[in-house]
Design a protein around this motif. Structure first.
Motif, short mmCIF file in Angstrom:
data_model
loop_
_atom_site.label_atom_id
_atom_site.label_comp_id
_atom_site.label_asym_id
_atom_site.label_seq_id
_atom_site.Cartn_x
_atom_site.Cartn_y
_atom_site.Cartn_z
N LYS A 198 42.94 -44.59 -12.01
CA LYS A 198 43.74 -43.40 -11.73
C LYS A 198 43.46 -42.27 -12.70
N GLU A 199 42.96 -42.59 -13.89
CA GLU A 199 42.67 -41.55 -14.89
C GLU A 199 41.35 -40.85 -14.63
N GLY A 200 40.61 -41.33 -13.64
CA GLY A 200 39.32 -40.69 -13.35
C GLY A 200 39.23 -40.25 -11.90
N ASN A 201 38.07 -39.76 -11.53
CA ASN A 201 37.83 -39.33 -10.15
C ASN A 201 36.40 -39.68 -9.75
N CYS A 202 36.19 -39.90 -8.45
CA CYS A 202 34.83 -40.10 -7.98
C CYS A 202 34.05 -38.79 -8.16
N ALA A 203 32.77 -38.92 -8.51
CA ALA A 203 31.92 -37.74 -8.68
C ALA A 203 32.00 -36.91 -7.41
#
Lengths: 317, 317, 317, 317
Positions: free
Chosen positions: C20-25
């Motif tokens: 949840k702390e990241g995102n897909c490129a």
């Protein structure tokens, strides 16, 4: 005016030997083959009177001198606000082909239209649905100013096109940052073709005169482009026109000028700046001396221009 | 001239509200306490006639405006070649307190005397065996120009002295590269004291007038400093005088000017550049508006100057 | 080993929420469509035993993980001295797509093969007379390591090919400086195709195992590439493998690893570094978690790897 | 072990001639006077057994080797989170005294404790109310590790203190950005005194052994500092320990090491990394060879260490 004609011819010979301190640009074969000892000057006043001396029949390519013409044309085509949203007007102190600032100063807007990055952005903004249309518009604009046909030197263009890796890097970087108005290869074609437009010193003096005259063509008696654009262009020439020697050129010569690696220098003496010269209401100057210094400016050309500007008290400051 | 007096007073009120878009410099307590809504202007012509409007009795510190005075004085003290060997005259596009270029462009010669690095180098070159002697020489030089005594605001100096870490970094870096002419702490004392010299808009207009007049003091009828130094100074003001907004200032206003974070702006209108203005043979302009933008220039002051330069057609280009 | 299987499955679930702390490129459509909550791991020991957990059937593209494979292959194809003449092995602290250093550190040799500039140079050196031959050689090399066919995801390749302006800028700059071994567009085709090779976590673990094993394939019982190249590759993974978070990864996890913007992480645990782990003679690890942080590393993946490395005492330092 | 003693003595003589390719650091008089042909090594194992060869009685100053000791001590004094908030652990590729990144990467946190900027920040964090207290704490910490008194070479300190302009620039810049924990001149005094601590190769080997042993002193049988700090320190040595040749050192030697311009190199061979060496459970290595290369590393020392690491298979990768 005869006296001044004689003087100017003497000065050309006096400064011709400085060419030895420079070299013809080596990375473009067509430029490398030029005779480094050539030196020519033309000065044209608002009444159309012209003084010429040296190798004035020599034709050469505009190279970076073209940047001021495309900048003016882009401002006419798209309006100043549109253009200034895509290119700033701040000097940088960096070399003409530097890429560093596009990354270090986000969002990567090129700093001014006189460095290659900014000039490629400007070329991409010219009106026209294809590179050829953009160039045709540019040639027409030049012809209106000069009063005769000019054309692209295909050999020089081809030669630059095939060695333009550094410019391609700049253009793709600009595209990645959103600062190109047309596809990369089209912008590059326009940019490299405008650099390869062939001209002589009288042509350059005529362009310089119109810029000096705030966009008003004194022979056609027409306002070719807005006064504000002309003033802005002259400011750009002073702050950024002589590559990363612009500051020293302003400090010691004090004229709006733009140079190219072909050895061309175009100067615009505003109407109020040469009161004590043979051209008390301003003039345009074209100089050609293909031996350039490491920064990209004609060695003999800069010496000649400095001498004339001092003798005739043309410093705008 | 009454008419112009009225106009100028109206213009001050017209542009005063722009102060809201800026803020007083916060890092120097004495500056932070200033009234941000103040705006004042003085214009002095070669015959000594003066137009004034706004908060003209307000006194403020020179800050970076002092850089042009010390540059002129260093050229007088040491000669132009000596000075130019230690500081270049190229614009950078960087912020005034940037240190990057000292490392990235070996051997680390500061790019121009208008950024802090170059200004500290210039301060170190002033004649005098101690900081006090250097400052005394500077004060004497200012007094000769202005015609009255000026002095350092000790409170402002003390305040800047104790928070000058960034300037100390620059000075020690310059010392390490061999570009300081006296010990670091002495150069800094001179630099920070020159920044803290107190003055008003009329004083600035007078200095601007002498620079505009190529170093000739029209009231004293004396050449105070060489014409070449004056021309070079005006060129520097155009290419580097308004921090990293110098290019835009040249492009849209077109006057040699120098600003300071106190909100001061000094402009020099050359003799040939205001032909259609109330000062057809040039003038000096002093402006004060302490609310500055993020770049360091007085917001209301720049708007006011732009309007006047346009109205009176003072653009040198 | 069952116990460890259970543990590793629990850990995957424990760290999955960090996605949840990241995102897909987002800049590659095919990557943007991935399920950000996926997380998978595979660990393979020298005897071929494997532990797997999470979304292990998911296939994804190698992206920057491919850089270590092409580096190894280029060293095999051209020899280490040839490769090191064209790319250095120094970490930079810059972002993976930075171009600044190519200009600021003359003559512009890319600093290491893990940043895009160096990786493109490496791709240009692969054996093969065309991009297809180079890629075919690379696929064959991968197949030898993994034991099964792999292929380029054409959709991902096409998608990257049309948005590769920044990489094109790097490649043209490299060409201008003489650091490309084949035409720009060919080098880019190889580079972008290698990035688009599709794989799963077990495949990555197998590659990691062979690198961990100094180039020796424990199942084929063959030395696939020289020990020196393997050691150098592991050093590069530690100093430059995790983009500009490599230093922190080394400091807090302490494993040779390489990440890609697809969310892939490949780690190589040398034979002597996991003495107290279930793999006392080293192992390879493949992790996949497509939600990445702003630097480019899988958020959940890094957390999972850190936990395992700590629990099993795999830190090489 | 006799055999190994003989070998190591032979190797010292074998690599001593490489000193000719370097020079003693010239900017510190006390270093410039050193005999460039000296070369010495000491290796100490966890049981206290020691192998020595060459000019082992020579004493020299720690210089940058001190950076790892102060980093460890700061972590003990203030805790890891406090330290890492003020200094990052990312390699840079820049020279040890570079200032550029402090400005180009806002907010200016130094990238790692092995470059001067980061090391000065670390020195400012040491416990103690005065520079002398901070240094006394450091000396006590060193004495606990080494088992004998060490002291600051006042002549070297004085010599560095008076030529520390570049370091002063760094320190004032750090202060301006808020990354110093005590006044600038105090931080510099600590930093330059720690650099001037005198030591010999056996002392360095002993420190290296304790770091190799994850902070556990094998003779005192005490945990001197936390395992996590030791691991982090070894990671830093690998990514940043050998100036801007750290990448190549990791790639070709593969050991955590830290060098100083005095010609000192300290290496820590982790317990699991020298399985086939005479020190199968790790060791510490001290090397001294005052002729350094342009990057700052002992020429003969690096050659000697590379040979030994290869012969004894000590590469951690």
């Amino acid at each position: 005016m005869l006296d001044n004609h004689t003087k100017i011819a003497q000065w050309v010979e006096q400064f011709r030997p400085y060419a030895k301190e420079g070299n013809c640009a080596s990375y473009i074969p067509a430029l490398a083959e030029k005779n480094p000892n050539q030196l020519a000057i033309a000065v044209i006043g608002p009444d159309g009177s012209e003084m010429r001396a040296g190798d004035t029949t020599e034709r050469f390519t505009l190279q970076s001198v073209s940047k001021i013409v495309t900048f003016i044309l882009a401002c006419m085509d798209k309006g100043l606000p549109y253009v200034l949203e895509r290119v700033d007007v701040e000097p940088t102190g960096d070399t003409f082909n530097s890429i560093v600032r596009l990354e270090s100063h986000q969002p990567g807007k090129p700093f001014n239209p006189m460095i290659n990055a900014g000039a490629i952005t400007v070329s991409s903004m010219l009106s026209g649905d294809s590179p050829q249309e953009k160039i045709d518009n540019l040639l027409r604009f030049l012809e209106k100013m000069i009063g005769k046909k000019v054309s692209v030197n295909e050999e020089v263009f081809q030669s630059e096109w095939h060695t333009a890796n550094r410019n391609r890097a700049l253009a793709y970087y600009l595209m990645a940052s959103g600062y190109l108005d047309c596809p990369v290869e089209e912008a590059l074609e326009v940019y490299l073709k405008q650099c390869a437009i062939e001209i002589d010193v009288s042509d350059m003096a005529m362009i310089g005169l119109i810029i000096a005259n705030d966009g008003y063509h004194p022979l056609l008696k027409t306002q070719l482009f807005p006064k504000q654009v002309a003033k802005l262009t002259k400011a750009l020439m002073v702050t950024c026109g002589m590559y990363n020697a612009s500051g020293k050129f302003a400090a010691f010569i004090g004229l709006p000028a733009k140079s190219g690696v072909s050895g061309a220098i175009l100067a615009a003496v505003p109407s109020h700046a040469g009161l004590e010269s043979p051209f008390p209401t301003g003039c345009g100057i074209g100089i050609y001396g293909p031996a350039i210094d490491t920064i990209g400016n004609s060695v003999a050309g800069v010496h000649l221009l400095k001498y004339i500007a001092t003798e005739w008290n043309m410093n705008i400051f």
